[in-house]
Design a protein around this motif. Structure first.
Motif, PDB file in Angstrom:
ATOM      1  N   THR A  20      45.296 110.644  -6.869  1.00 30.42           N
ATOM      2  CA  THR A  20      45.852 111.846  -7.479  1.00 30.42           C
ATOM      3  C   THR A  20      47.357 111.706  -7.685  1.00 30.42           C
ATOM      4  O   THR A  20      47.899 112.094  -8.721  1.00 30.42           O
ATOM      5  CB  THR A  20      45.567 113.083  -6.601  1.00 30.42           C
ATOM      6  OG1 THR A  20      44.153 113.229  -6.470  1.00 30.42           O
ATOM      7  CG2 THR A  20      46.156 114.343  -7.219  1.00 30.42           C
ATOM      8  N   LYS A  21      48.031 111.156  -6.673  1.00 36.53           N
ATOM      9  CA  LYS A  21      49.472 110.946  -6.808  1.00 36.53           C
ATOM     10  C   LYS A  21      49.783 110.028  -7.983  1.00 36.53           C
ATOM     11  O   LYS A  21      50.718 110.261  -8.752  1.00 36.53           O
ATOM     12  CB  LYS A  21      50.028 110.349  -5.517  1.00 36.53           C
ATOM     13  CG  LYS A  21      50.032 111.297  -4.327  1.00 36.53           C
ATOM     14  CD  LYS A  21      50.544 110.589  -3.082  1.00 36.53           C
ATOM     15  CE  LYS A  21      50.534 111.497  -1.866  1.00 36.53           C
ATOM     16  NZ  LYS A  21      50.990 110.788  -0.642  1.00 36.53           N
ATOM     17  N   SER A  22      48.994 108.963  -8.107  1.00 34.62           N
ATOM     18  CA  SER A  22      49.211 108.024  -9.201  1.00 34.62           C
ATOM     19  C   SER A  22      48.997 108.704 -10.553  1.00 34.62           C
ATOM     20  O   SER A  22      49.763 108.494 -11.498  1.00 34.62           O
ATOM     21  CB  SER A  22      48.274 106.832  -9.054  1.00 34.62           C
ATOM     22  OG  SER A  22      48.481 105.892 -10.076  1.00 34.62           O
ATOM     23  N   LYS A  23      47.955 109.538 -10.642  1.00 32.17           N
ATOM     24  CA  LYS A  23      47.680 110.254 -11.886  1.00 32.17           C
ATOM     25  C   LYS A  23      48.812 111.221 -12.225  1.00 32.17           C
ATOM     26  O   LYS A  23      49.270 111.298 -13.368  1.00 32.17           O
ATOM     27  CB  LYS A  23      46.354 111.014 -11.763  1.00 32.17           C
ATOM     28  CG  LYS A  23      45.972 111.795 -13.024  1.00 32.17           C
ATOM     29  CD  LYS A  23      44.607 112.459 -12.866  1.00 32.17           C
ATOM     30  CE  LYS A  23      44.644 113.527 -11.795  1.00 32.17           C
ATOM     31  NZ  LYS A  23      43.347 114.242 -11.696  1.00 32.17           N
ATOM     32  N   ASN A  24      49.277 111.959 -11.216  1.00 28.30           N
ATOM     33  CA  ASN A  24      50.365 112.909 -11.444  1.00 28.30           C
ATOM     34  C   ASN A  24      51.646 112.194 -11.860  1.00 28.30           C
ATOM     35  O   ASN A  24      52.417 112.700 -12.689  1.00 28.30           O
ATOM     36  CB  ASN A  24      50.614 113.735 -10.182  1.00 28.30           C
ATOM     37  CG  ASN A  24      49.485 114.711  -9.899  1.00 28.30           C
ATOM     38  OD1 ASN A  24      48.678 115.014 -10.775  1.00 28.30           O
ATOM     39  ND2 ASN A  24      49.398 115.187  -8.663  1.00 28.30           N
ATOM     40  N   LYS A  25      51.874 111.007 -11.279  1.00 31.07           N
ATOM     41  CA  LYS A  25      53.054 110.243 -11.657  1.00 31.07           C
ATOM     42  C   LYS A  25      52.981 109.825 -13.122  1.00 31.07           C
ATOM     43  O   LYS A  25      53.996 109.838 -13.837  1.00 31.07           O
ATOM     44  CB  LYS A  25      53.192 109.017 -10.762  1.00 31.07           C
ATOM     45  CG  LYS A  25      54.439 108.194 -11.070  1.00 31.07           C
ATOM     46  CD  LYS A  25      54.552 106.992 -10.151  1.00 31.07           C
ATOM     47  CE  LYS A  25      55.792 106.168 -10.506  1.00 31.07           C
ATOM     48  NZ  LYS A  25      55.943 104.975  -9.651  1.00 31.07           N
ATOM     49  N   ARG A  26      51.780 109.490 -13.603  1.00 31.66           N
ATOM     50  CA  ARG A  26      51.636 109.121 -15.012  1.00 31.66           C
ATOM     51  C   ARG A  26      51.957 110.303 -15.907  1.00 31.66           C
ATOM     52  O   ARG A  26      52.562 110.146 -16.971  1.00 31.66           O
ATOM     53  CB  ARG A  26      50.209 108.618 -15.285  1.00 31.66           C
ATOM     54  CG  ARG A  26      49.908 107.252 -14.691  1.00 31.66           C
ATOM     55  CD  ARG A  26      48.687 106.630 -15.348  1.00 31.66           C
ATOM     56  NE  ARG A  26      47.497 107.441 -15.187  1.00 31.66           N
ATOM     57  CZ  ARG A  26      46.664 107.362 -14.164  1.00 31.66           C
ATOM     58  NH1 ARG A  26      46.917 106.497 -13.181  1.00 31.66           N
ATOM     59  NH2 ARG A  26      45.592 108.122 -14.090  1.00 31.66           N
TER      60      ARG A  26
END
Length: 220
Positions: A20-26
């Motif tokens: 989720t963190k990776s997705k939000n960072k994108r």
């Protein structure tokens, strides 16, 4: 923020998963990249964010012209197009970013001293600079770039302000390129014609500003 307490009375990690963190960072990266290009910001903040621990990382694939002979063949094939020949040579051997090259002025080229000045520029509502916020001087490579530079400078009309002015129908009020997409469309047309007239059929004909900048770093 207080820890969330589970049914057993122990703290529960309520933070988002690495995925989720990776997705939000994108998502945030997409926004900042848009803002960086649209409003001519000095730098993209997302470039300085730390990696997300535990998230899968994809190694950067550096695509560049790696052979000297290939770079010579490319610039030779572009001789009928002095503007594009000079642009590709500067990008591939001096390494300015696309926006920085758009802002280069004829006065930023010091042929006698052998360097190009990547300078602070003014755009939008406030003065901006390079990505690092600092001006820099880049040596002019002697074997390929210097002769091309000298020849190209003779083609510019007297009093020309911008080193690489945009075509009349694609320029800003000041005379620079409006958009990267328009630049790429024009380059692809030239590249297609140059490739047809050249014996070299390498992949570099589909390269653009990013690959040219990688080429400069590789050459250095």
């Amino acid at each position: 923020m207080r820890d969330k307490i589970g049914d057993d009375g122990r703290p529960v990690d309520a933070s988002a998963s690495q995925v989720t963190k990776s997705k939000n960072k994108r998502y945030v990266s997409t926004f900042f990249t848009w803002a960086f290009r649209t409003y001519d910001l000095a730098e993209n903040p997302i470039a300085k964010t730390l990696a997300i621990a535990g998230a899968e990382r994809h190694p950067e694939n550096i695509i560049a012209i790696r052979r000297f002979d290939d770079l010579v063949a490319l610039t030779d094939a572009l001789k009928p197009w002095p503007y594009w020949r000079a642009w590709v040579a500067v990008a591939s051997l001096a390494g300015p970013r696309w926006a920085e090259q758009c802002w280069l002025k004829t006065g930023d080229v010091y042929l006698d001293n052998g360097y190009v000045r990547i300078t602070t520029r003014t755009g939008g509502r406030r003065p901006t600079g390079t990505k690092t916020g600092l001006e820099r001087n880049v040596p002019i490579e002697r074997k390929i770039l210097m002769p091309i530079f000298k020849e190209y400078m003779t083609t510019l009309p007297e009093g020309q302000h911008w080193l690489f002015p945009a075509p009349e129908n694609l320029k800003t009020a000041e005379g620079r390129w409006k958009e990267n997409a328009q630049f790429l469309a024009q380059w692809r047309t030239v590249a297609k014609s140059a490739k047809e007239g050249s014996e070299s059929k390498h992949d570099y004909w589909i390269f653009g500003p990013a690959e040219w900048r990688h080429t400069a770093a590789t050459a250095m």
